[in-house]
Design a protein around this motif. Structure first.
Motif, PDB file in Angstrom:
ATOM      1  N   ALA A 106       0.820  -1.214   0.000  1.00 25.56           N
ATOM      2  CA  ALA A 106       0.000   0.000   0.000  1.00 25.56           C
ATOM      3  C   ALA A 106       0.852   1.262   0.000  1.00 25.56           C
ATOM      4  N   ALA A 107       2.045   1.174   0.595  1.00 31.55           N
ATOM      5  CA  ALA A 107       2.897   2.362   0.718  1.00 31.55           C
ATOM      6  C   ALA A 107       3.304   2.931  -0.631  1.00 31.55           C
ATOM      7  N   THR A 108       3.345   2.079  -1.653  1.00 30.86           N
ATOM      8  CA  THR A 108       3.737   2.556  -2.990  1.00 30.86           C
ATOM      9  C   THR A 108       2.596   2.450  -3.997  1.00 30.86           C
ATOM     10  N   SER A 109       1.389   2.258  -3.486  1.00 32.01           N
ATOM     11  CA  SER A 109       0.249   2.081  -4.393  1.00 32.01           C
ATOM     12  C   SER A 109      -0.291   3.422  -4.881  1.00 32.01           C
ATOM     13  N   PRO A 110      -0.676   3.513  -6.153  1.00 28.51           N
ATOM     14  CA  PRO A 110      -1.265   4.756  -6.678  1.00 28.51           C
ATOM     15  C   PRO A 110      -2.709   4.950  -6.233  1.00 28.51           C
ATOM     16  N   ILE A 111      -3.286   3.954  -5.532  1.00 31.17           N
ATOM     17  CA  ILE A 111      -4.683   4.074  -5.079  1.00 31.17           C
ATOM     18  C   ILE A 111      -4.745   4.123  -3.555  1.00 31.17           C
ATOM     19  N   ALA A 112      -3.768   4.794  -2.955  1.00 30.81           N
ATOM     20  CA  ALA A 112      -3.634   4.822  -1.502  1.00 30.81           C
ATOM     21  C   ALA A 112      -4.917   5.253  -0.798  1.00 30.81           C
ATOM     22  N   GLU A 113      -5.615   6.264  -1.349  1.00 31.23           N
ATOM     23  CA  GLU A 113      -6.822   6.769  -0.692  1.00 31.23           C
ATOM     24  C   GLU A 113      -7.934   5.722  -0.693  1.00 31.23           C
ATOM     25  N   GLU A 114      -8.014   4.948  -1.761  1.00 34.61           N
ATOM     26  CA  GLU A 114      -9.068   3.942  -1.872  1.00 34.61           C
ATOM     27  C   GLU A 114      -8.874   2.764  -0.915  1.00 34.61           C
ATOM     28  N   ILE A 115      -7.656   2.529  -0.513  1.00 35.84           N
ATOM     29  CA  ILE A 115      -7.347   1.317   0.256  1.00 35.84           C
ATOM     30  C   ILE A 115      -6.972   1.597   1.709  1.00 35.84           C
ATOM     31  N   LYS A 116      -7.151   2.825   2.164  1.00 36.78           N
ATOM     32  CA  LYS A 116      -6.692   3.164   3.514  1.00 36.78           C
ATOM     33  C   LYS A 116      -7.383   2.345   4.592  1.00 36.78           C
ATOM     34  N   ASN A 117      -8.648   1.980   4.370  1.00 38.27           N
ATOM     35  CA  ASN A 117      -9.347   1.146   5.357  1.00 38.27           C
ATOM     36  C   ASN A 117      -8.667  -0.203   5.516  1.00 38.27           C
ATOM     37  N   TYR A 118      -8.202  -0.778   4.407  1.00 36.16           N
ATOM     38  CA  TYR A 118      -7.590  -2.102   4.461  1.00 36.16           C
ATOM     39  C   TYR A 118      -6.198  -2.035   5.062  1.00 36.16           C
ATOM     40  N   VAL A 119      -5.524  -0.930   4.857  1.00 35.05           N
ATOM     41  CA  VAL A 119      -4.234  -0.724   5.526  1.00 35.05           C
ATOM     42  C   VAL A 119      -4.457  -0.614   7.029  1.00 35.05           C
ATOM     43  N   ALA A 120      -5.492   0.113   7.430  1.00 34.43           N
ATOM     44  CA  ALA A 120      -5.811   0.236   8.850  1.00 34.43           C
ATOM     45  C   ALA A 120      -6.167  -1.132   9.443  1.00 34.43           C
ATOM     46  N   GLU A 121      -6.876  -1.946   8.681  1.00 33.91           N
ATOM     47  CA  GLU A 121      -7.179  -3.297   9.148  1.00 33.91           C
ATOM     48  C   GLU A 121      -5.900  -4.109   9.330  1.00 33.91           C
ATOM     49  N   ALA A 122      -4.964  -3.972   8.402  1.00 33.05           N
ATOM     50  CA  ALA A 122      -3.692  -4.684   8.520  1.00 33.05           C
ATOM     51  C   ALA A 122      -2.925  -4.234   9.763  1.00 33.05           C
ATOM     52  N   LEU A 123      -2.949  -2.929  10.045  1.00 30.48           N
ATOM     53  CA  LEU A 123      -2.312  -2.424  11.267  1.00 30.48           C
ATOM     54  C   LEU A 123      -2.980  -3.016  12.502  1.00 30.48           C
ATOM     55  N   PHE A 124      -4.307  -3.083  12.483  1.00 31.58           N
ATOM     56  CA  PHE A 124      -5.028  -3.677  13.612  1.00 31.58           C
ATOM     57  C   PHE A 124      -4.606  -5.131  13.801  1.00 31.58           C
ATOM     58  N   PHE A 125      -4.609  -5.900  12.724  1.00 27.07           N
ATOM     59  CA  PHE A 125      -4.312  -7.323  12.857  1.00 27.07           C
ATOM     60  C   PHE A 125      -2.848  -7.566  13.209  1.00 27.07           C
ATOM     61  N   ARG A 126      -1.963  -6.689  12.774  1.00 21.46           N
ATOM     62  CA  ARG A 126      -0.570  -6.828  13.203  1.00 21.46           C
ATOM     63  C   ARG A 126      -0.497  -6.646  14.718  1.00 21.46           C
ATOM     64  N   ALA A 127      -1.178  -5.628  15.218  1.00 19.08           N
ATOM     65  CA  ALA A 127      -1.208  -5.409  16.664  1.00 19.08           C
ATOM     66  C   ALA A 127      -1.880  -6.573  17.384  1.00 19.08           C
ATOM     67  N   TYR A 128      -2.977  -7.050  16.838  1.00 18.65           N
ATOM     68  CA  TYR A 128      -3.741  -8.135  17.458  1.00 18.65           C
ATOM     69  C   TYR A 128      -2.888  -9.395  17.573  1.00 18.65           C
ATOM     70  N   ASN A 129      -2.154  -9.725  16.520  1.00 16.51           N
ATOM     71  CA  ASN A 129      -1.330 -10.925  16.568  1.00 16.51           C
ATOM     72  C   ASN A 129      -0.106 -10.744  17.444  1.00 16.51           C
ATOM     73  N   TYR A 130       0.443  -9.538  17.511  1.00 20.41           N
ATOM     74  CA  TYR A 130       1.509  -9.295  18.488  1.00 20.41           C
ATOM     75  C   TYR A 130       0.970  -9.345  19.909  1.00 20.41           C
ATOM     76  N   TRP A 131      -0.262  -8.892  20.116  1.00 17.34           N
ATOM     77  CA  TRP A 131      -0.896  -9.001  21.436  1.00 17.34           C
ATOM     78  C   TRP A 131      -0.980 -10.464  21.857  1.00 17.34           C
ATOM     79  N   ARG A 132      -1.348 -11.326  20.920  1.00 17.41           N
ATOM     80  CA  ARG A 132      -1.477 -12.744  21.261  1.00 17.41           C
ATOM     81  C   ARG A 132      -0.117 -13.363  21.596  1.00 17.41           C
ATOM     82  N   LEU A 133       0.945 -12.871  20.992  1.00 21.26           N
ATOM     83  CA  LEU A 133       2.293 -13.313  21.363  1.00 21.26           C
ATOM     84  C   LEU A 133       2.706 -12.761  22.726  1.00 21.26           C
ATOM     85  N   TYR A 134       2.537 -11.472  22.873  1.00 19.97           N
ATOM     86  CA  TYR A 134       3.027 -10.775  24.070  1.00 19.97           C
ATOM     87  C   TYR A 134       2.326 -11.238  25.342  1.00 19.97           C
TER      88      TYR A 134
END
Length: 554
Positions: A106-134
């Protein structure tokens, strides 16, 4: 983490074999999707984000603690040993890699505005899976990019506990800023990650770390408790959620079966749909013996708001139903009571005949009613699709109350009224006040913990709570007990399917009760405070990455 390294090596080795044949060879797969043809449209990112939802937890269990029992559990009784591999470690890194891939693309995508929700979801799930480890292991390697076979991070050390939790909280903060509110979701998007889910998980994580630090004399505890208060307040003030009351006096019980799906209390769910995915949880907990314990039963207050040890309303244990009388209604919406007419998948008749087998080995004599579906068809077919509430609004109210108390050493009646007492009002229990606590010689901290335990009972919170409160070294060593059988009505023969099964038919049974006649389901439990507060890292991970340091005592 080496499993990621191995996977990358196999992929790259295959590509090198192919490229060695011809520089002009077309490597675009004909039957699979590759990076060359993917990541072009918003729908591509949506599909990639959809995969992350598979990392959401299924139904939790409290058998690793002291309030539920099946067979002796190696975690709760302190006998478990380090294993070579552990899905709690490996699976989380698989999903963390997938999150990193979405974020990088997403960081280099030309449609960044269209996909920001999915990037935010990825950030959430990265945190969620690190939470399960931590929550299990403490510090862990922080991987924030997609690795290849030459990446130094493959053999990097563990980040500190503080670095990991701070990273989780940062990701959740960033995710929340890019996610929609719950009430703005279309019907088609119902169940996707929202701003409320990210903020609520932030409150949970901050409370966990704040109390973990406080009871280990860490000076940084208050900063996390402040964050828990702030995050819980944001959810409470958002106007997006409220306690489920759609089934009147029985709302608490129905929250956890079909009626509770898509309700106003649900913040984050593992969702099921009968024609896509289903479970047989109601059937399973009956057949496998997921049993509440005497400790949980005794935690429920009497209807006057007093503990069983103080209330004149408590009717004792001598009949099969006496201990359930004049109690917090959540008790009889969590425990089956003998005589309750309820649908059973195999046996028909009243529950006083089935499945109460107090003479069965490894049994507490208590039966779960929470999660028990009333849909007879789904029970017979063993295909159910009621959702698992991973985060619900009641938890956030409890987070707020506990964080306020632990930060300040006290909590005002006003704060109790907008948190704990809303939960009590749903089941018509008296409110908790400072005057009531003082007048009856109670302890506010203990009452807040009691409220949390009974409200969230059998949802998988208790083991984490005992560890963060640093009380596991005392409470997990206690015997697991069940109903009073000696000197009670259970002493008489129990008629089951025409058979006369007397608990004392086997003389050995008497050795399974304590001096007061209560079942002892398990004794001799241990907990080593020098090592059992954290799980051991898988030994294979340490063998392939010497930079990883094992947790203390293992």
């Amino acid at each position: 983490m080496k499993h990621i390294d191995s996977y990358i090596k196999m992929m790259v080795f295959g590509i090198l074999l192919l490229t060695g044949c011809s520089k002009d060879l077309d490597l675009t797969p004909r039957d699979t999707i590759s990076d060359a043809s993917f990541w072009k449209t918003a729908n591509d990112y949506r599909l990639a984000a959809n995969n992350l939802y598979l990392s959401l937890e299924g139904f939790g269990s409290d058998t690793e603690s002291d309030i539920a029992f099946n067979m002796p559990n190696s975690v709760s009784n302190g006998t478990y040993q380090p294993s070579e591999t552990d899905g709690n470690w490996n699976d989380q890194y698989i999903y963390i890699r997938r999150c990193n891939n979405i974020i990088e693309k997403a960081a280099t995508s030309p449609i960044a505005e269209e996909i920001k929700n999915y990037v935010a979801e990825a950030l959430f799930f990265r945190a969620y899976n690190y939470w399960r480890l931590y929550r299990l292991f403490g510090g862990a390697p922080l991987v924030t990019k997609v690795l290849d076979i030459d990446s130094e991070e493959l053999y990097g050390p563990r980040a500190s506990r503080k670095d990991v939790v701070d990273f989780i909280l940062k990701d959740l903060t960033e995710a929340a800023s890019g996610l929609p509110e719950s009430k703005s979701l279309s019907d088609a998007d119902r169940g996707r990650i929202t701003k409320g889910a990210a903020t609520a998980l932030k409150a949970r994580v901050a409370l966990f770390e704040g109390t973990w630090a406080k009871f280990r004399n860490d000076a940084g505890a208050n900063a996390y408790l402040d964050m828990a208060i702030e995050s819980a307040s944001a959810v409470m003030n958002s106007g997006q959620y409220e306690l489920y009351k759609g089934m009147g006096e029985e709302s608490y019980r129905h929250l956890f079966i079909e009626a509770g799906d898509d309700c106003s209390e649900a913040i984050l769910d593992r969702r099921y749909q009968i024609d896509i995915s289903h479970h047989d949880y109601s059937f399973g907990i009956q057949q496998t013996g997921y049993l509440p314990t005497k400790k949980l039963a005794d935690m429920y207050l009497c209807s006057d708001g007093l503990p069983v040890t103080q209330s004149s309303l408590f009717q004792g244990y001598n009949t099969r139903t006496s201990e359930f009388q004049n109690r917090d209604p959540r008790m009889t919406m969590t425990f089956m009571t003998p005589g309750l007419m309820a649908y059973q998948p195999i046996h028909s008749g009243r529950v006083e005949n089935w499945p109460f087998y107090p003479q069965r080995n490894s049994n507490t004599g208590y039966i779960i009613y929470k999660y028990m579906s009333e849909d007879s068809v789904s029970m017979l077919t063993r295909k159910q699709d009621f959702d698992n509430h991973i985060i619900r609004y009641a938890e956030i109210l409890l987070v707020y109350a506990e964080a306020v108390f632990e930060k300040n050493g006290s909590i005002s009646d006003a704060d109790l009224d907008k948190s704990v007492n809303l939960i009590r009002q749903r089941v018509n229990m008296p409110g908790l006040t400072n005057e009531f606590v003082a007048a009856n010689g109670l302890n506010m901290q203990q009452e807040l913990r009691r409220e949390r335990t009974v409200e969230l009972a059998l949802e998988g919170f208790r083991w984490d709570d005992l560890r963060r409160w640093k009380t596991a070294e005392t409470e997990l060593k206690e015997d697991i007990k069940g109903i009073k059988i000696a000197g009670s009505e259970w002493t008489e023969p129990v008629i089951i399917e025409g058979s006369d099964r007397n608990p004392y038919a086997d003389p050995a049974w008497q050795s399974k009760t304590d001096a007061d006649g209560f079942i002892i389901a398990e004794t001799g439990r241990t907990f080593d405070p020098n090592r059992h507060y954290l799980r051991p890292l898988p030994t294979k991970e340490i063998a392939i990455n010497p930079s990883l340091e094992q947790n203390p005592g293992w």
